[in-house]
Each structure stands twice: as structure tokens, then as C-alpha cells.
Enzyme design. Structure first.
Site, PDB file in Angstrom:
ATOM      1  N   ASP A 279      -8.310   3.804 -18.702  1.00  0.00           N
ATOM      2  CA  ASP A 279      -6.857   3.601 -19.577  1.00  0.00           C
ATOM      3  C   ASP A 279      -6.978   2.145 -19.967  1.00  0.00           C
ATOM      4  O   ASP A 279      -6.493   1.924 -21.073  1.00  0.00           O
ATOM      5  CB  ASP A 279      -5.964   3.657 -18.360  1.00  0.00           C
ATOM      6  CG  ASP A 279      -5.754   5.045 -18.113  1.00  0.00           C
ATOM      7  OD1 ASP A 279      -5.902   5.689 -18.986  1.00  0.00           O
ATOM      8  OD2 ASP A 279      -5.353   5.435 -16.938  1.00  0.00           O
TER       9      ASP A 279
ATOM     10  N   SER B  46      -4.128   6.884  -5.912  1.00  0.00           N
ATOM     11  CA  SER B  46      -3.635   6.162  -7.157  1.00  0.00           C
ATOM     12  C   SER B  46      -3.281   7.335  -8.178  1.00  0.00           C
ATOM     13  O   SER B  46      -4.109   8.487  -8.342  1.00  0.00           O
ATOM     14  CB  SER B  46      -4.971   5.453  -7.839  1.00  0.00           C
ATOM     15  OG  SER B  46      -4.433   5.320  -9.172  1.00  0.00           O
TER      16      SER B  46
ATOM     17  N   ASP C 128       1.727  -3.174  -9.032  1.00  0.00           N
ATOM     18  CA  ASP C 128       0.825  -4.154 -10.108  1.00  0.00           C
ATOM     19  C   ASP C 128       1.792  -4.753 -11.197  1.00  0.00           C
ATOM     20  O   ASP C 128       1.744  -5.887 -11.503  1.00  0.00           O
ATOM     21  CB  ASP C 128      -0.399  -3.287 -10.390  1.00  0.00           C
ATOM     22  CG  ASP C 128      -1.336  -3.357  -9.626  1.00  0.00           C
ATOM     23  OD1 ASP C 128      -1.385  -4.094  -8.274  1.00  0.00           O
ATOM     24  OD2 ASP C 128      -2.421  -2.373  -9.499  1.00  0.00           O
TER      25      ASP C 128
END
Ligand code: ARG
Length: 415
Positions: free
Chosen positions: A123, A174, A14
């Protein structure tokens, strides 16, 4: 002159795509910043990758010392566990990153800070609330929240732009990792009924496969900070790394948590935090010896507030200063040594000693040398129970039907 944007760069898919995407969409120069919080990555390779993908500058900042000193150890002194379970590894690293990103952005004259978080997690909240508190005028860009690409589309975009797609892209999970622990979500873990597959874990051995012999260790604390391991002085980073390795080998530190995210979702997260689990347990054992009952009770409440504040992204708040001041003050006499036994997924405190211990053998003993005045207990019990006795005579036993209510509401129904 082209505007500059500082990007929090992990080296993953990403944030690599973000370099290209930000350049195309906003026509800006990207300064990639990667912060080492003890995640055992190849930082030189990450830096090279950022430059290759198109960043004008790439910096790696070693944040390990700051992380241990200002974030991990205060959290340990507090015994901070979010919802009683999660030692907050990821959550604690974000305000440090926010601070280092802001410092870099100001030094470079950047107009904005970008990060790779999506719109569903905690986050993004921690980064942005932190950045806003430290640099209220700084713009923030969250490409992954803006671009609206699925995972597949992101991969296609990367391939089209010759951005190397990491092999970990095929990983169903993840993952976020640092010294204080590893956070694992997604894939098979999204079914809360499913036991986490063995491959979700990398820091810890399955308890059943842990060594057949226990490992004993001694941790020495000075004012709530661990300073020795097996009587040898050790710096914080080395201690945490060592404990991750030893306790991990014994299968300690696996946590399976259904947690309440800041954005209102419940999520299932798996954590591995061998060092955190062992250190918090040892620290609590030492506090049990050195703090009074009232201090312990009050401190538990502070720990809940403190853990919530960290989790909720409110690190740079005045409340943090207030709570930290209390936590630090509470540690004045929390020095001493704790002995633990690590065995098959379990850490057990088996011994503790402290120079300022409140444990007094001559008061506690049932053997010879007892100095406790047992006669005094009579008067104590009389006064301690007096309010209850008074109330019971009027409200419980005063009932004309007699002493029927003693079992409480459930007993009452049977009347
Ligand atoms: N749920 C944890 C937190 O909010 C970890 C988040 C990051 N986890 C991850 N697997 N990327 O602190």
C-alpha cells in the site's frame, strides 16, 4: 504560519498516533482525511477522534460512487484477479485515495501528504507512486516507516499521550475492508500450513453452516456493467452490498492466497469477496456467450496485465489508459442475463442469455433442426491437420526405427 500536512486517517491506532507524532516531530498542522470506500465504519466518530487527538481539521470524503464507477466496474469488465485469485479490493482503493488526498492537499495548500503504511507492504507503494504521478512536487511522509516503534511501543506511546487505543488492537489480524472485499493478514495466518481460524472471517459464513437450500439469483449486465438484480434495476453500490450479504451468507468468496508482493516478499493473505467472486463469475459467463474465441483469449492476457498493473500501484499510467480502452471496447456486446445458484460455498452459473449471443442452437444441436454441414468437416480436418501430417511424415515417422516417438520425451527414454 505553520505548515499543513494532509494525513490519510483510518481512525486506527497507527494513524491516530501519527497525528500526535507528526505534530511533535515536524511541528505541522494536521488535516485528517478519511475516505469512505464502503467499509461500514462510524465515520462521524472517526472524524471526532481525529480532532480530539489533535488534528486541526478532519474531513470524511464519500468515495463510494467514484470507487464503483472508475475502479470496481472497470476491474470487473476486465475480470481482474491478481495471480488468478485476488479481486484486488485493497489495491483498487489506493489510487482513488491518492487522488482524493492530492485534491485535498492542493485545496488546503498543504506541503505534504502522510499515510500510515509500514515499509513492508504494497500500500505504501500504491499511495506514493500515485501521489507522485498526480502531484510530483508533493512531499510524502510515512511516519510508521520512520518512527521505528514496535506494536507494543506504539500502544505505550498512545497511552502516554491519551490517544484512545481501539479494542481492535487486541485483534491478531491486520484488516482492510471496502465494498469489493476484505483483506486479512497476520496472526495465525502467517503460518501457510495453518487453516485460517474461524474468527478471521466476518463477511462469509462457513460453507458447512450455510443454508441447506440453494439461493438462485439473476444478474443483468449492460455492456459489461451489472445493472439489474432479479430483474430489478439496482445501482452499483446497492448491488455490491446486497451480493456481499447474500453470497456471504452462502459461504461464497473465501480466498486463501500465497501472493507475491511488490516488495519481493511472498505473503499469505486471506480474502473475503462474496460480491466480487459472484460478479466476476457471472460476467465471465456472459462473455463466454458474446465474445469470440479470439477475443476471449486475447482478453485473458489483457486481464493479467491489468491486474498486475493495479496490484503494482501503476494505476495512473498511460498503460492503464491503453488497456482500459481495449477492455471498454471489448464490452460493446456484453449485455444479457446470467442465472446463478449459490449453495454451500459455491456459486454456479446455471443459465445465461444474451441478445447478441454467439451461441447458435441450430449449429450446436444434435437434435432436429441441425444446420451444421457435417460433410464440410471432412475438408476442414484435411486442411487443419495438413501441416501436422506433413511434419510427422518427415520428422516423426521418417525415423528408420519406426513410430516410436509418439509418446514424446518420456516415451523416448524407454527406447
Ligand atoms: N495483500 C493485499 C494487497 O496488497 C492487501 C493488503 C492490505 N491488507 C491488510 N490486511 N492490511 O492488496
Amino acid at each position: 504560519m505553520t505548515d499543513k500536512v494532509v494525513l490519510a486517517y483510518s481512525g486506527g491506532l497507527d494513524t491516530s498516533v501519527a497525528i500526535k507524532w507528526l505534530r511533535e516531530k515536524y511541528r505541522v498542522d494536521i488535516i485528517a482525511v478519511t475516505i469512505d470506500v464502503g467499509n461500514e465504519k462510524d465515520f462521524a466518530a472517526i472524524r471526532q477522534k481525529a480532532l480530539k487527538v489533535g488534528a486541526v481539521k478532519a474531513r470524511v470524503i464519500d468515495g463510494k460512487d467514484l470507487f464503483v464507477k472508475y475502479f470496481i466496474f472497470p476491474a470487473l469488465q476486465a475480470n481482474a484477479l491478481y495471480e488468478g485469485q485476488y479481486p484486488l479490493a485493497t489495491a483498487l482503493s489506493r489510487p482513488l485515495m491518492a487522488k482524493l488526498l492530492v485534491d485535498t492537499a492542493l485545496a488546503e495548500g498543504a506541503v505534504a501528504i502522510a499515510h500510515g503504511c509500514t515499509g513492508k507492504g504494497n500500500d505504501q507503494v500504491r499511495f506514493e507512486v500515485g501521489i507522485n504521478a498526480l502531484a510530483p512536487r508533493m512531499k510524502i511522509i510515512a511516519p510508521a516507516r520512520e518512527w521505528g516503534m514496535t506494536r507494543e511501543e506504539t500502544i505505550t506511546y498512545a497511552r502516554k499521550h491519551h490517544i484512545p487505543v481501539p479494542v481492535t488492537v487486541t485483534s491478531p489480524y491486520s484488516i482492510d475492508e471496502n465494498l469489493w472485499g476484505r483483506s486479512i493478514e497476520c496472526g495465525a495466518l502467517e503460518d501457510p500450513w495453518a487453516e485460517p481460524p474461524a474468527d478471521a472471517y466476518t463477511l462469509t459464513r462457513a460453507p458447512a453452516k450455510a443454508p441447506d437450500r440453494p439461493h438462485y439469483l439473476e444478474i443483468g449486465f449492460e455492456k459489461g456493467i451489472p445493472v439489474t438484480l432479479d430483474k430489478k434495476e439496482v445501482d452499483g453500490i446497492s448491488l455490491i452490498k446486497k451480493l456481499n450479504e447474500i453470497a456471504g451468507r452462502h459461504g461464497i468468496g473465501r480466498i486463501d492466497h500465497i501472493e507475491n508482493r511488490v516488495v519481493g516478499i511472498k505473503s499469505r493473505e486471506i480474502y473475503e469477496a462474496p460480491a466480487a467472486v459472484v460478479l466476476i463469475q457471472a460476467h465471465q459467463a456472459l462473455e463466454a456467450m458474446t465474445l469470440s474465441r479470439d477475443q476471449l483469449r486475447f482478453k485473458q492476457k489483457v486481464a493479467i496485465e491489468y491486474a498486475d498493473l493495479i496490484y503494482n500501484g501503476l494505476w495512473f499510467s498511460q498503460l492503464n489508459r491503453d488497456l482500459s480502452a481495449y477492455i471498454l471496447s471489448s464490452q460493446r456486446y456484453v449485455s444479457g442475463t446470467v442465472r446463478l445458484k449459490l449453495f454451500k460455498g459455491q456459486a454456479t452459473v446455471v443459465g445465461r442469455k444474451a441478445p447478441y449471443s454467439l451461441y447458435n442452437l441450430s449449429l450446436a444441436t444434435y437434435d432436429e433442426g441441425d444446420t451444421f454441414n457435417q460433410k464440410a468437416a471432412e475438408g476442414f480436418i484435411h486442411l487443419w491437420g495438413l501441416p501436422l501430417k506433413t511434419q510427422a511424415q518427415v520428422q516423426l515417422l521418417g525415423d528408420k526405427e519406426g513410430p516410436l516417438n509418439i509418446m514424446g520425451p518420456a516415451g523416448e527414454e524407454e527406447k
